[in-house]
Design a protein around this motif. Structure first.
Motif, PDB file in Angstrom:
ATOM      1  N   ARG A   8      28.898  36.610  30.273  1.00  0.00           N
ATOM      2  CA  ARG A   8      29.435  35.641  31.226  1.00  0.00           C
ATOM      3  C   ARG A   8      30.209  36.329  32.340  1.00  0.00           C
ATOM      4  NH1 ARG A   8      33.465  34.083  33.569  1.00  0.00           N
ATOM      5  NH2 ARG A   8      34.623  35.635  32.375  1.00  0.00           N
ATOM      6  N   ARG A   9      29.991  35.868  33.526  1.00  0.00           N
ATOM      7  CA  ARG A   9      30.806  36.299  34.657  1.00  0.00           C
ATOM      8  C   ARG A   9      30.891  35.126  35.620  1.00  0.00           C
ATOM      9  NH1 ARG A   9      25.902  38.519  34.191  1.00  0.00           N
ATOM     10  NH2 ARG A   9      24.505  38.181  35.955  1.00  0.00           N
ATOM     11  N   SER A  10      31.824  35.190  36.539  1.00  0.00           N
ATOM     12  CA  SER A  10      31.971  34.082  37.484  1.00  0.00           C
ATOM     13  C   SER A  10      30.774  34.060  38.424  1.00  0.00           C
ATOM     14  CB  SER A  10      33.268  34.242  38.277  1.00  0.00           C
ATOM     15  OG  SER A  10      34.363  33.983  37.429  1.00  0.00           O
ATOM     16  N   ARG A  43      29.267  32.617  41.933  1.00  0.00           N
ATOM     17  CA  ARG A  43      29.751  32.100  43.224  1.00  0.00           C
ATOM     18  C   ARG A  43      28.618  31.794  44.201  1.00  0.00           C
ATOM     19  NH1 ARG A  43      33.522  35.953  41.405  1.00  0.00           N
ATOM     20  NH2 ARG A  43      35.659  35.182  41.216  1.00  0.00           N
ATOM     21  N   PHE A  86      31.869  26.684  46.440  1.00  0.00           N
ATOM     22  CA  PHE A  86      30.765  27.643  46.374  1.00  0.00           C
ATOM     23  C   PHE A  86      29.399  26.954  46.500  1.00  0.00           C
ATOM     24  CE2 PHE A  86      34.566  28.988  44.239  1.00  0.00           C
ATOM     25  CZ  PHE A  86      34.793  30.251  44.724  1.00  0.00           C
ATOM     26  N   VAL A 118      32.361  28.988  38.082  1.00  0.00           N
ATOM     27  CA  VAL A 118      33.556  29.761  38.444  1.00  0.00           C
ATOM     28  C   VAL A 118      34.761  28.825  38.379  1.00  0.00           C
ATOM     29  CG1 VAL A 118      33.156  29.562  40.960  1.00  0.00           C
ATOM     30  CG2 VAL A 118      34.710  31.305  40.087  1.00  0.00           C
ATOM     31  N   ASN A 144      38.255  27.842  39.404  1.00  0.00           N
ATOM     32  CA  ASN A 144      38.914  28.185  40.670  1.00  0.00           C
ATOM     33  C   ASN A 144      40.051  27.259  41.026  1.00  0.00           C
ATOM     34  OD1 ASN A 144      37.808  26.232  43.028  1.00  0.00           O
ATOM     35  ND2 ASN A 144      36.270  26.509  41.432  1.00  0.00           N
ATOM     36  N   SER A 145      41.010  27.882  41.739  1.00  0.00           N
ATOM     37  CA  SER A 145      42.131  27.126  42.297  1.00  0.00           C
ATOM     38  C   SER A 145      41.819  26.692  43.722  1.00  0.00           C
ATOM     39  CB  SER A 145      43.392  27.993  42.324  1.00  0.00           C
ATOM     40  OG  SER A 145      43.712  28.413  41.026  1.00  0.00           O
ATOM     41  N   GLN A 146      40.881  27.408  44.359  1.00  0.00           N
ATOM     42  CA  GLN A 146      40.616  27.123  45.773  1.00  0.00           C
ATOM     43  C   GLN A 146      40.230  25.664  46.011  1.00  0.00           C
ATOM     44  OE1 GLN A 146      38.087  30.789  46.209  1.00  0.00           O
ATOM     45  NE2 GLN A 146      38.610  30.482  48.355  1.00  0.00           N
ATOM     46  N   LYS A 151      42.904  22.363  37.609  1.00  0.00           N
ATOM     47  CA  LYS A 151      41.992  23.418  38.036  1.00  0.00           C
ATOM     48  C   LYS A 151      40.628  22.820  38.342  1.00  0.00           C
ATOM     49  CE  LYS A 151      43.992  26.739  37.522  1.00  0.00           C
ATOM     50  NZ  LYS A 151      44.985  27.265  38.486  1.00  0.00           N
ATOM     51  N   SER A 192      33.425  42.221  36.401  1.00  0.00           N
ATOM     52  CA  SER A 192      34.815  42.621  36.635  1.00  0.00           C
ATOM     53  C   SER A 192      35.321  43.467  35.471  1.00  0.00           C
ATOM     54  CB  SER A 192      35.680  41.374  36.817  1.00  0.00           C
ATOM     55  OG  SER A 192      35.569  40.567  35.665  1.00  0.00           O
ATOM     56  N   ARG A 209      38.078  45.143  32.671  1.00  0.00           N
ATOM     57  CA  ARG A 209      39.129  44.690  31.756  1.00  0.00           C
ATOM     58  C   ARG A 209      39.948  45.887  31.308  1.00  0.00           C
ATOM     59  NH1 ARG A 209      37.349  40.732  33.552  1.00  0.00           N
ATOM     60  NH2 ARG A 209      36.751  38.785  32.518  1.00  0.00           N
TER      61      ARG A 209
HETATM   62  C1  FMN Z   1      43.077  30.216  36.647  1.00  0.00           C
HETATM   63  C2  FMN Z   1      41.949  30.848  37.416  1.00  0.00           C
HETATM   64  C3  FMN Z   1      41.869  30.640  38.796  1.00  0.00           C
HETATM   65  C4  FMN Z   1      40.838  31.213  39.526  1.00  0.00           C
HETATM   66  N1  FMN Z   1      40.716  30.948  40.877  1.00  0.00           N
HETATM   67  C5  FMN Z   1      39.681  31.459  41.563  1.00  0.00           C
HETATM   68  C6  FMN Z   1      39.504  31.119  42.928  1.00  0.00           C
HETATM   69  O1  FMN Z   1      40.258  30.323  43.507  1.00  0.00           O
HETATM   70  N2  FMN Z   1      38.442  31.664  43.590  1.00  0.00           N
HETATM   71  C7  FMN Z   1      37.564  32.519  42.971  1.00  0.00           C
HETATM   72  O2  FMN Z   1      36.626  32.975  43.636  1.00  0.00           O
HETATM   73  N3  FMN Z   1      37.696  32.847  41.664  1.00  0.00           N
HETATM   74  C8  FMN Z   1      38.731  32.335  40.954  1.00  0.00           C
HETATM   75  N4  FMN Z   1      38.868  32.632  39.614  1.00  0.00           N
HETATM   76  C9  FMN Z   1      37.899  33.530  38.955  1.00  0.00           C
HETATM   77  C10 FMN Z   1      38.534  34.909  38.679  1.00  0.00           C
HETATM   78  O3  FMN Z   1      38.620  35.625  39.879  1.00  0.00           O
HETATM   79  C11 FMN Z   1      37.657  35.634  37.656  1.00  0.00           C
HETATM   80  O4  FMN Z   1      37.624  34.907  36.451  1.00  0.00           O
HETATM   81  C12 FMN Z   1      38.191  37.043  37.361  1.00  0.00           C
HETATM   82  O5  FMN Z   1      38.123  37.841  38.521  1.00  0.00           O
HETATM   83  C13 FMN Z   1      37.378  37.720  36.248  1.00  0.00           C
HETATM   84  O6  FMN Z   1      36.014  37.763  36.613  1.00  0.00           O
HETATM   85  P1  FMN Z   1      34.872  37.103  35.711  1.00  0.00           P
HETATM   86  O7  FMN Z   1      35.151  35.640  35.581  1.00  0.00           O
HETATM   87  O8  FMN Z   1      33.588  37.371  36.495  1.00  0.00           O
HETATM   88  O9  FMN Z   1      34.891  37.785  34.378  1.00  0.00           O
HETATM   89  C14 FMN Z   1      39.882  32.048  38.870  1.00  0.00           C
HETATM   90  C15 FMN Z   1      39.948  32.214  37.478  1.00  0.00           C
HETATM   91  C16 FMN Z   1      40.963  31.618  36.762  1.00  0.00           C
HETATM   92  C17 FMN Z   1      40.990  31.797  35.253  1.00  0.00           C
END
Ligand code: FMN
Length: 224
Positions: free
Chosen positions: A10-12, A14, A122, A165, A167-169, A191, A209, A211
């Motif tokens: 798993r990864r975010s 976008r 996104f 993903v 996100n807070s955005q 969220k 990413s 760790r």
């Molecule tokens: C509470 C929280 C808020 C986040 N907000 C954003 C965001 O606003 N924009 C974004 O692109 N990613 C956001 N992320 C994703 C993180 O950047 C991402 O989970 C982190 O870099 C680890 O990468 P991965 O999810 O690919 O393992 C958020 C993740 C969490 C848990």
């Protein structure tokens, strides 16, 4: 999919294909995620699953207000700006993403474009807003429980080929989300999660990413 493969893979995500996600599939993912533990089984979470015209209105409202410079009105505390090792990690993943997308450090227009992408969720076909019951706002367990269910949700989605993903955005202009998603006042917006089918040609989706190692995170006491 094996649990370890979900956790490692798993990864975010976008960048998404425009294809819709069946409602039944999202219901199944939510039911699975909601097996997560919560403090005293209070289950403080609520999910607002948004697609189509209401989601487009949220994207438009977020874009408009951010471009107009309207100050953010998120409903959660963010504390001090990151410093030290936390800032280094924040910059680390941003560098990985910008490098994958070919966005140069001094390219203000492309960077702005990237930020606006987040405010548009996104361009995902679905956005899930997590809110919690306001009456539980004073307990840190509430945020803990919302995090637990969210992590389960993104992993359940991943095991079915869907990307997310967290996100807070998407919720920095909370009045926009509150209005178009119809979120009642007795809930606090926590969220957003963009959700959809990953676009495998979108370069940032390949970013893995980093760790910190277990020995930096964990102390073992009484083992020897
Ligand atoms: C509470 C929280 C808020 C986040 N907000 C954003 C965001 O606003 N924009 C974004 O692109 N990613 C956001 N992320 C994703 C993180 O950047 C991402 O989970 C982190 O870099 C680890 O990468 P991965 O999810 O690919 O393992 C958020 C993740 C969490 C848990």
């Amino acid at each position: 999919m094996h649990f370890d493969d979900v956790m490692r893979g798993r990864r975010s995500i976008r960048g998404y294909k425009p294809d819709p996600v069946p409602r039944e599939m999202i219901e199944e993912i939510l039911a699975l995620a909601m097996r997560s533990p919560s403090s005293m089984n209070t289950q403080p979470w609520n999910f607002h699953v948004i697609t189509g015209a209401p989601l487009d209105r949220i994207r438009a409202g977020n874009t408009e207000r951010n471009l107009a410079g309207i100050p953010h009105s998120r409903e959660f505390r963010i504390g001090q700006p990151f410093a030290g090792v936390h800032r280094e990690r924040q910059i680390g993943v941003a560098k990985q993403l910008f490098s994958a997308m070919g966005i140069a450090r001094d390219d203000a227009a492309m960077r702005q474009d990237w930020v606006m992408r987040g405010f548009r969720q996104f361009d995902a076909p679905v956005c899930i807003i997590i809110s919690y019951d306001r009456v539980l706002a004073d307990s840190d367990d509430t945020a803990f429980d919302c995090g637990a269910v969210t992590n389960a949700l993104v992993n359940a989605a991943w095991s079915r080929g869907l990307g997310c993903v967290i996100n807070s955005q998407g919720i920095m202009q909370s009045p926009v989300v509150r209005e178009h998603a119809g979120i009642p006042d007795d809930q606090v917006i926590m969220k957003a999660i963009a959700l959809g089918w990953p676009d495998d040609d979108f370069p940032a989706n390949a970013v893995v990413s980093e760790r910190k190692p277990v020995h930096e995170a964990a102390r073992f006491v009484g083992f020897d």
